[in-house]
Write an enzyme that holds these catalytic residues in place. Structure first.
Site: not given
Length: 318
Positions: A164, A190, A262, A265, A288, A297
């Site tokens: 990110r 995150k 992004h 990414r 994730h 994806y």
């Protein structure tokens, strides 16, 4: 934050809001960007509840929460209508606040537990072809002087690790281990969740060139900062400046369309899966929390379905 006043439309919930935002920032470790979004959504919710005459969490009903979701979706509360994605974010914020209020003893019931955001249409992430990535990298290298080495290294890291943008600009020198037999970067995602990701040869070469020949020059203008990516003043490169680097590289490289961090990414994940990578491995590489997020994806477009059918089915060929 100042003490609430009777004229303040958020007054009935201001103490609880301050407490929850502090929890998100200190204990959950949310970024300033995410925290600002939560603050914006929850202040709007507090005003909505106050206008409905609610003076505490114990008075809030499930119908109140559902009405708020509809209000932000349509703008019926006087604010800007939110997109489906932003509405979903607002619902997550509200549900989290009510859950926290229940755990902290502000109320015995959770009226938001059963409320769900409006259904959203899943969109395939935008990825660019490998040839377009090559153009973007070439465009990054065209920047003048030491900035060309920095920009090339930044783009190589973003595409070569799937980081990110906040993870890339948050890299410290100590997070880079490219001299080992298996080069890697330590990224903080995150909630400051740490993961180690491998780095390929091209990214390693670009990082080495930048760290040896470019970063020391940029660092001379600063105050001994440990960030990997620096701006011309020797300070850590900001998210906004990193975006600008990509936009300029795309323009110089002749890459059409909207290019964002992004985009790289998404391209990283898409190209890995197209090359045969297992979806759970890609999940770990991207950081994730759930494989469900990564599985987007693996979605196949209708055009791809038609192409495969036309090329493969014996009754499709005329």
């Amino acid at each position: 934050m100042a003490d609430p006043t009777p004229e303040d439309p958020e007054a009935p919930f201001q103490v609880e809001l301050t407490e929850y935002l502090a929890h998100l920032g200190v204990e959950r470790g949310l970024s300033e960007h995410t925290l600002a979004a939560y603050r914006r959504d929850l202040r709007r919710y507090a005003r909505f509840l106050a206008r409905r005459g609610r003076t505490g969490f114990g008075e809030v009903t499930e119908e109140d929460v559902a009405s708020y979701v509809e209000a932000v979706r349509t703008g019926a509360d006087g604010g800007h209508p939110l997109s489906p994605t932003s509405t979903s974010r607002a619902v997550v914020a509200v549900r989290g606040w009510h859950r926290f209020a229940t755990l902290e003893g502000h109320t015995d019931t959770d009226p938001a537990a059963a409320v769900r955001p409006p259904g959203t249409t899943k969109r395939l992430p935008k990825a660019i072809a490998v040839e377009e990535v090559d153009k973007l990298l070439a465009g990054a290298s065209m920047a003048e002087g030491v900035l060309g080495l920095r920009d090339r290294a930044l783009v190589e890291v973003l595409y070569g690790t799937g980081a990110r943008i906040s993870e890339a600009v948050g890299l410290d020198v100590d997070d880079v281990d490219i001299g080992a037999q298996h080069p890697s970067l330590r990224l903080f995602g995150k909630g400051r969740k740490e993961r180690i990701v491998p780095v390929g040869r091209f990214a390693v070469e670009a990082l080495e060139a930048y760290l040896v020949r470019s970063r020391p020059v940029l660092a001379q203008s600063g105050r001994g900062n440990s960030a990997v990516f620096l701006n011309q003043r020797g300070n850590p490169l900001s998210r906004q400046s990193a975006w600008a680097v990509l936009q300029a590289a795309a323009e110089r490289g002749g890459v059409s369309g909207h290019i964002s961090p992004h985009t790289l990414r998404h391209s990283y994940a898409t190209h890995l899966l197209a090359g045969g990578a297992d979806v759970r491995v890609v999940q770990e590489l991207l950081g994730h929390a759930s494989v469900t997020t990564t599985q987007i994806y693996t979605m196949v477009t209708p055009d791809t379905l038609r192409e495969v059918y036309a090329a493969s089915h014996p009754r499709a060929r005329g």
